[in-house]
Design a protein around this motif. Structure first.
Motif, PDB file in Angstrom:
ATOM      1  N   THR A 167      -4.616   1.759   5.882  1.00  0.00           N
ATOM      2  CA  THR A 167      -4.321   0.343   6.145  1.00  0.00           C
ATOM      3  C   THR A 167      -4.703  -0.109   7.542  1.00  0.00           C
ATOM      4  OG1 THR A 167      -2.069   0.892   6.834  1.00  0.00           O
ATOM      5  CG2 THR A 167      -2.376   0.303   4.520  1.00  0.00           C
TER       6      THR A 167
ATOM      7  N   VAL B 287      -5.806   3.868  -1.838  1.00  0.00           N
ATOM      8  CA  VAL B 287      -5.074   2.599  -1.775  1.00  0.00           C
ATOM      9  C   VAL B 287      -5.343   1.990  -0.407  1.00  0.00           C
ATOM     10  CG1 VAL B 287      -2.831   1.479  -1.996  1.00  0.00           C
ATOM     11  CG2 VAL B 287      -3.278   3.606  -3.243  1.00  0.00           C
TER      12      VAL B 287
ATOM     13  N   ALA C   5      -3.795   6.704   1.201  1.00  0.00           N
ATOM     14  CA  ALA C   5      -3.609   5.288   1.544  1.00  0.00           C
ATOM     15  C   ALA C   5      -4.163   5.064   2.936  1.00  0.00           C
ATOM     16  CB  ALA C   5      -2.135   4.911   1.490  1.00  0.00           C
TER      17      ALA C   5
ATOM     18  N   TYR D   4       1.060   3.901  -3.073  1.00  0.00           N
ATOM     19  CA  TYR D   4       0.741   5.296  -2.737  1.00  0.00           C
ATOM     20  C   TYR D   4       1.820   6.234  -3.267  1.00  0.00           C
ATOM     21  CZ  TYR D   4       0.369   9.470   0.202  1.00  0.00           C
ATOM     22  OH  TYR D   4       0.302  10.769   0.646  1.00  0.00           O
TER      23      TYR D   4
ATOM     24  N   THR E 261      -5.564  -1.941   2.030  1.00  0.00           N
ATOM     25  CA  THR E 261      -5.494  -3.397   2.120  1.00  0.00           C
ATOM     26  C   THR E 261      -6.928  -3.934   2.039  1.00  0.00           C
ATOM     27  OG1 THR E 261      -5.612  -3.294   4.535  1.00  0.00           O
ATOM     28  CG2 THR E 261      -3.404  -3.403   3.550  1.00  0.00           C
TER      29      THR E 261
ATOM     30  N   ALA F 213       0.841  -1.206   0.000  1.00  0.00           N
ATOM     31  CA  ALA F 213       0.000   0.000   0.000  1.00  0.00           C
ATOM     32  C   ALA F 213       0.870   1.248   0.000  1.00  0.00           C
ATOM     33  CB  ALA F 213      -0.932  -0.008   1.214  1.00  0.00           C
TER      34      ALA F 213
END
Length: 726
Positions: A102, A119, A100, A85, A121, A81
């Motif tokens: 996560t 972006v 991003a 990014y 997960t 990620a």
């Protein structure tokens, strides 16, 4: 196809051409001619380094500029990620905003609504879908990178359910390595399919056995008998090599061995650069080995390293300073790190079922790292036959086809959590609607067996009703209960939530860190450490010593849960040491773990401790117990004793700085507000930036700034501090 011939926005063409790309690779041209630019779904299955990411960038940015909305780019790993990014930030020149995300599975992240490319997960986006943020309805495109991981036991179900949710709601672009049943995947997604073996760098593949390297075209080369000579030969040619082995300890051992041979090939500037790199690492047992290897131009790379250490190694390898990396297979599915030569030392790994062959798909992913576009015309991937028959390795891994992908939604833990989410977060109101959704999944597409899926789903629905996650009314309509809805939002297994709820009565009677940590370690969401045979007796003695603190009974040694229980005790003891400020180096040595292991345990324990508190709040919580749990959570987050709780609530004050302040006599926040700057500067780890942040946080001017006296209006200063303490 030339870039300037593409039927896309001129601004997109300009950015690509400015990167030095004027002509597309054949698979890229085929992909962009497939109808994907007109909104068709696409499965693009081509080798590593064949330009999948560029295709996704063109599709994303052109769509955003023409239609507006948002694009979500899904990746399997946090490190990926971060990499994507950084790559996509270049599009901000066209006004495209990139973000991003996560972490934090209990948030709507409404701030993401300001961004165009997100972006994330798969797990993070799945949790966002459950929280229903307003911006999700604006998602026009989902890019699923490494979509072949839909066949991964641990995380495949999450990706599958996301794509099932988004089918028909957004365009889907699925990027994959070549898989055995790409047609089946494309059929499920109602997508065009582009499959190709074309690579920008030619790949030679061979098998090395007893000094003989036999290439796939039949030619043979001779080397010294040890495979290490293959890595040394690559460096002598001015190239780099990646070596894949099956365990962490092998990666470390081989790195140290190879470094003694590579060190003689380094220039003086390289030696200085590598020494500086080694000296920049923190001191711990794992890093001591890493430092020795680095000084010889070699590094090892595995999940036991911290994220910052892995990043340092990856960057130094890309810059050419590190010549060889020995790695576990996780690197093959991770960040983009090609090398001229890839050497695969092991084709077997140990699992719960004994020694098993590594899947063809994984080995081919490793081989795909060979050859660096712009640097190499040819890449070389070599499998080492140590005890295996070299002809069989050639047949299976070099000439063979990768395995088919199979849905992992059959994994009961994943299925349980997803069914709860469908009922509590996605408005599925009865069993017929539940089955209608499940029939959209890859699981159903492959099996086409309504009866068996219905049976599994009913089993889980009964479990959820029995344990009061959901209920049913007189018309057989599902009712989402607060316990079920909160469990799903927290992104934990319903079985974890059940364990927590069942323990609350005992926890209220005897709240203690060891009992709570063992409870957390006993959940299916926690990755416990294995207690070794020589440790079993010690952990059993510890469990008996602290038995009255536990919220469950100690199993008999014949019980199948006995080993699992001792693993939980070991994990709980590590967490106990952590909050008692045992130095990290001592924890690594005592428990035989690496920094990355401790980081993962603490990250999971932090999330589960938060979830425990959030669920407890649903059941008429006692104020004193809630305060105790919150204090323990803060201790766990920072790794401190109870007396440091007041200090670690301050900005930029963690474990080491809090202890240093406390030992220097600054034991409360008021002590710090009243202190002279010169006194604070004498404390180890406290610099001007930290001090400025503290005074700013309290709303008090720095004493020597002259803008406002620190003594001016002591009443107002006390008020600010009192407000903060509240």
């Amino acid at each position: 196809m030339r870039v300037d011939e593409l039927p896309i926005d001129e601004r997109v063409k300009r950015v690509i051409i400015e990167r030095g790309i004027e002509e597309l690779y054949p698979p890229q041209a085929e992909a962009l001619s497939s109808g994907v630019l007109k909104g068709r779904n696409l499965v693009l299955a081509i080798p590593t380094a064949s330009g999948k990411t560029l295709v996704s960038e063109i599709v994303m940015v052109d769509k955003l500029l023409r239609e507006g909305g948002k694009a979500v780019y899904l990746v399997p790993l946090k490190a990926l990620a971060e990499e994507k990014y950084r790559e996509f930030k270049s599009w901000e020149a066209l006004g495209i905003r990139v973000a991003a995300t996560t972490g934090d599975y209990d948030s709507t992240d409404e701030w993401l609504g300001r961004y165009d490319i997100i972006v994330a997960t798969s797990e993070k986006f799945d949790s966002l879908l459950r929280h229903r943020p307003s911006w999700v309805r604006d998602v026009r495109l989902i890019v699923a990178d490494e979509v072949h991981l839909i066949g991964s036991y641990d995380r495949g179900a999450t990706l599958e359910v996301i794509l099932s949710h988004m089918l028909g709601k957004a365009q889907i672009l699925a990027l994959s390595a070549t898989v055995g049943n790409a047609e089946e995947l494309a059929e499920w997604l109602d997508a065009e399919l582009v499959v190709s073996d074309w690579r920008p760098v030619e790949l030679r593949k061979g098998v090395f056995h007893l000094g003989e390297l036999r290439w796939d075209d039949g030619t043979v080369e001779r080397y010294p008998e040890n495979w290490v000579s293959l890595a040394v030969d690559a460096v002598k040619r001015g190239k780099q090599a990646l070596v894949f082995v099956n365990t962490r300890r092998s990666a470390e051992k081989e790195a140290l061995s190879i470094s003694t041979k590579i060190s003689r090939l380094l220039t003086k500037p390289e030696q200085r650069g590598l020494k500086e790199l080694a000296d920049s690492l923190e001191d711990n047992p794992t890093n001591e080995k890493l430092k020795r290897a680095l000084k010889g131009g070699v590094a090892f790379h595995h999940a036991g390293l911290s994220r910052s250490e892995r990043t340092i190694i990856e960057d130094a390898f890309r810059e050419g300073l590190i010549k060889v990396i020995t790695a576990t297979p996780t690197l093959a599915a991770g960040v983009n790190m090609p090398a001229f030569r890839v050497i695969i030392r092991d084709t077997k790994r140990y699992s719960n079922f004994g020694w098993i062959d590594i899947p063809v798909l994984e080995i081919q992913q490793m081989m795909g790292r060979a050859g660096r576009p712009k640097y190499d015309k040819i890449g070389e991937a070599i499998i080492v036959a140590r005890t295996e028959d070299p002809r069989k390795l050639m047949e299976k891994y070099i000439h063979g086809k990768p395995e088919k992908l199979f849905s992992m939604l059959a994994n009961e833990q994943a299925f349980r959590g997803q069914i709860l989410a469908l009922i509590t977060n996605f408005g599925v109101s009865n069993f017929r609607e539940l089955m209608a959704f499940l029939e959209k999944t890859f699981y159903f597409h492959q099996r086409k067996d309504t009866t068996s899926i219905e049976y599994k789903a009913k089993d889980i629905v009964y479990f959820l009703i029995e344990n009061e996650f959901i209920d049913m009314d007189m018309n057989d309509r599902f009712i989402a209960l607060p316990f079920g809805k909160r469990t799903s939002q927290l992104y934990i297994d319903p079985l974890t939530a059940k364990k927590f709820r069942d323990a609350f009565p005992k926890l209220e009677k005897n709240p203690n860190p060891f009992g709570i940590f063992q409870l957390i370690a006993s959940t299916p969401d926690m990755a416990t450490l294995s207690a070794k045979k020589r440790e079993l007796e010690d952990y059993l003695d510890l469990a008996y010593e602290l038995e009255e603190k536990l919220y469950s009974n100690i199993p008999y040694w014949e019980d199948y849960r006995f080993q699992t229980f001792l693993n939980e005790v070991k994990t709980a003891k590590i967490l106990l040491d952590w909050i008692n400020e045992v130095p990290e180096a001592s924890i690594y040595e005592t428990y035989g773990i690496d920094p990355g292991d401790l980081y993962r345990i603490l990250e999971l324990a932090d999330w589960l401790m938060y979830s425990l508190i959030e669920l407890y709040k649903l059941f008429e919580p006692k104020r004193e117990i809630l305060d105790y749990l919150r204090g323990l959570h803060l201790r766990l987050r920072h790794g401190v004793r109870e007396e440091l709780l007041e200090l670690v609530r301050l900005p930029n004050i963690g474990r080491k700085r809090a202890r240093a302040l406390y030992n220097a006599g600054f034991r409360t926040q008021e002590d710090i507000v009243r202190a002279k700057v010169s006194e604070l500067l004498e404390v180890e780890g406290i610099g001007m930036k930290v001090i400025e942040g503290l005074f700013q946080y309290f709303g008090v001017e720095m004493p020597q700034t002259g803008k406002r006296s620190a003594k001016k209006s002591s009443k107002s200063r006390r008020g600010t501090l009192d407000d903060f303490l509240k």
